[in-house]
Write a protein that holds these residues in place. Sequence first.
Motif, PDB file in Angstrom:
ATOM      1  N   HIS A  49      72.004  51.404   8.290  1.00  0.00           N
ATOM      2  CA  HIS A  49      71.636  49.889   7.715  1.00  0.00           C
ATOM      3  C   HIS A  49      72.626  49.279   6.943  1.00  0.00           C
ATOM      4  N   GLU A  51      73.644  45.500   5.217  1.00  0.00           N
ATOM      5  CA  GLU A  51      73.165  43.989   4.877  1.00  0.00           C
ATOM      6  C   GLU A  51      74.138  43.212   4.449  1.00  0.00           C
ATOM      7  N   ARG A  56      70.239  40.170   1.342  1.00  0.00           N
ATOM      8  CA  ARG A  56      69.188  40.823   2.612  1.00  0.00           C
ATOM      9  C   ARG A  56      69.051  39.491   3.362  1.00  0.00           C
ATOM     10  N   TYR A  57      68.803  39.995   4.702  1.00  0.00           N
ATOM     11  CA  TYR A  57      68.528  38.647   5.754  1.00  0.00           C
ATOM     12  C   TYR A  57      69.608  37.577   5.732  1.00  0.00           C
ATOM     13  N   ALA A  93      63.456  47.130   5.901  1.00  0.00           N
ATOM     14  CA  ALA A  93      64.371  45.771   6.160  1.00  0.00           C
ATOM     15  C   ALA A  93      64.538  45.521   7.515  1.00  0.00           C
ATOM     16  N   GLY A  95      66.342  44.378  10.708  1.00  0.00           N
ATOM     17  CA  GLY A  95      67.760  44.195  11.317  1.00  0.00           C
ATOM     18  C   GLY A  95      67.935  44.231  12.705  1.00  0.00           C
ATOM     19  N   TRP A 133      68.966  38.244   9.739  1.00  0.00           N
ATOM     20  CA  TRP A 133      68.439  39.550   9.611  1.00  0.00           C
ATOM     21  C   TRP A 133      69.367  40.319   9.015  1.00  0.00           C
ATOM     22  N   ASP A 134      69.031  41.621   8.579  1.00  0.00           N
ATOM     23  CA  ASP A 134      70.085  42.564   8.326  1.00  0.00           C
ATOM     24  C   ASP A 134      70.667  43.599   9.873  1.00  0.00           C
TER      25      ASP A 134
END
Length: 271
Positions: A49, A51, A56-57, A93, A95, A133-134
Motif C-alpha cells: 500500500h 499513500e 491519505r487520499y 484505506a 486505494g 485515493w491511495d
Amino acid sequence: MIHCRMREMRVLTVVFAVIFVLKEAEAWGYKNGILHNSIWLEQAAGVYHRESRKGRYQLTYREAKAVCKYEGGTLATYDQLEAARQIGFHVCAAGWFDKGRVGYPIVKAGANCGFGKVGIIDYGYRLNKSEKWDVYCYNPGAKECGGVHTDQEKVLDSPGYPEHYQDEQICYWHIRVRYGQRIRLHFLDFDIEEDTACLSDYLEIYDSYDDISGFVGRYCGDELPEDFISTGNVMTLKFLSDSSVMGGGFQLQYIAVNSSQLFDNHTNALS
C-alpha cells in the motif's frame, strides 16, 4: 485381494491428508474462512500500500500509476490483493488498483472499517479518474519496504539499511503470527531524523491490524525504543520520511511468543 489393498491404500492416503490439513489448521488457526498459513505468502509477495506524502487520499488514478511505476511496479490486480489479504494483509484505506478499480483488503471485521465485512471492500470501477485515493502496487522484485510477515521470527530493516534511508518513503509492515501467540518487538539499531514532535521522519507502532487503532507510540532520534509485546497475534509498523534530512535507519527483530509462556514467566517473577 489386490483391489482391497488398493482401496485400503487410498483410504490411508486420504486419512494422512486430512490429518495434515487438521494439523495445519490447528497450528495457524482458521477464522473468517481464512486458513492462515504461509502457503499464500509467495503468491502475495510484492503487494503493498502507498499513500501520498501529502497524506491519505491524495492520488488521482494517473498519479497512482506513476507512484507504482516509479518504484518499478504496476497497479496490483484484484487477485493479487486478495492473495495478500488471505495471509493477513489488512489496510483500512481505499486505494486504486488495476483497471481503475478502488477498494481495500479487510481481514477482521470492524465497526470503523469495512462496514463490518471481511474481504476486498470493492468500490468498483471509477468513472471519474480524477478522484483521489491511495494506491495498491505490485512489485515482487522491489527492495522490501514493508509487506506482510507471518514467520515466527524475523529481522526487519528500514529501506536501504545499513545505508541511509531515502527521502519520501512510506512503508507498512503487517506482522501476523499464530492464534494464541503474541509478538515481542526488540530494536537492534535506531537512527531516524530527530525533531521535537517526530513530525519529519518517524516509525509508528500499532497494536492492531492497521494504523487506525491500537496506537502504541511514534519514535525518532537515535535512542533505542524499549521492547514491546503485543496484546494479540498482530502488529503494524509504519515508517515515514520527508524530503529533507535522512538518517541511518533502523533494524529490529520480532519473535512470536506463546501467551502461556509469558504468563508463566510473570508468575515466576512474582513468586
